[in-house]
Design an enzyme around this catalytic site. Structure first.
Site, short mmCIF file in Angstrom:
data_model
loop_
_atom_site.label_atom_id
_atom_site.label_comp_id
_atom_site.label_asym_id
_atom_site.label_seq_id
_atom_site.Cartn_x
_atom_site.Cartn_y
_atom_site.Cartn_z
N SER A 45 0.77 -1.23 0.04
CA SER A 45 0.14 -0.21 0.04
C SER A 45 0.54 1.02 -0.21
O SER A 45 1.69 1.49 -0.95
CB SER A 45 -1.04 -0.14 1.28
OG SER A 45 -1.87 0.80 1.16
N ASP A 92 -5.87 -3.41 -2.64
CA ASP A 92 -4.87 -3.06 -1.79
C ASP A 92 -4.27 -4.27 -0.76
O ASP A 92 -4.67 -5.65 0.07
CB ASP A 92 -5.39 -2.48 -0.22
CG ASP A 92 -4.41 -1.78 0.20
OD1 ASP A 92 -3.55 -2.30 1.57
OD2 ASP A 92 -4.21 -0.62 0.22
#
Length: 265
Positions: free
Chosen positions: A43, A155
């Site tokens: 991320s 993510d």
């Protein structure tokens, strides 16, 4: 430094705006001549780690972050699969990384995403770097998922918040991990972004209970006062990273046989 020194890998974790602390960590390591042989990121850690891996200095990354306006990367769309289309940030990432592939970075790099269809961890180590970053930062519900590698990716924090095990697998003898996830139960909820991000934080907090970070050095910046979407708090985030890294710097130098060198603090 001795040529037979331990190989150093750094794992940069997820945390949205709190991940600005990664910039401060990298700056202190660079200023103190700590070598970084491998990088893995999830991320926000994937974003900052990738910029560093292609040769952009922490100082320049900080300047980029400080001058980044929401309008330059937020492109709202009809919420079929996500609130933000992600085309603007994808183009920005392509320009910043000069369209290079992951296997072409100056420092060996791997990024983590999640296959939203089957829940598998996907470790990306080849192909367009900007596309891999875009996949790794795609918070479910906020960003549209990314179709990449014949998968639908979101993510990486869903499955691997701080990918320390990956840099160890890459060959690191000394693994430095940076964990910026700090659950803040008193956050004000104003909009759907706050709801989604707070939900994500709760999930990550529960994940911490069951998955230990496999690191030799764990850096924990104090970023509880930075909200997940407060990307304007660049100074606070970077400073938190610097301060946390300084606390473990002597231990890192000891493990690398650098005890006799003067610290640039």
């Amino acid at each position: 430094m001795k040529e037979d020194r331990p190989r150093v890998g750094i794992a940069l974790g997820a945390g949205a705006a709190r991940g600005l602390a990664h910039i401060g960590v990298l700056r202190i390591l660079k200023e103190n001549n700590i070598p970084i042989d491998y990088i893995a990121g999830t991320s926000m850690g994937a974003l900052i780690g990738s910029l560093f891996a292609v040769g952009i200095s922490p100082n320049m990354i900080e300047k980029l972050a400080a001058n980044l306006s929401n309008s330059s990367w937020v492109d709202l769309t009809l919420p079929r699969k996500g609130l933000i289309a992600g085309e603007r940030i994808e183009e920005m990432l392509r320009l910043l990384t000069k369209g290079c592939n992951i296997e072409e970075t100056k420092i060996p790099l791997k990024l983590v995403a999640t296959d939203i269809k089957n829940g598998e961890r996907v470790v990306m180590d080849q192909g367009p770097l900007y596309k891999a970053i875009r996949a790794s930062i795609s918070i479910p519900g906020i960003f549209k998922p990314v179709e990449y590698l014949n998968r639908l990716l979101v993510d990486g924090a869903l499955v691997d918040r701080v990918p320390a095990s990956i840099v160890r697998e890459m060959g690191a003898d000394l693994v430095i991990a940076v964990d910026v996830n700090t659950f803040k139960p008193t956050i004000d909820i104003h909009n759907i972004f706050d709801i989604l991000l707070q939900t994500f934080d709760i999930m990550e907090r529960e994940l911490v209970k069951y998955k230990k970070i496999d690191a030799d050095i764990l850096i924990l910046p104090k970023v509880a006062d930075i909200g997940a979407m407060q990307f304007s708090k660049v100074d606070e985030g970077v400073m938190a990273g610097e301060e946390a890294c300084k606390k473990v710097l002597s231990k890192i130098k000891e493990k690398l046989g650098m005890e006799g060198l003067n610290e640039k603090l």
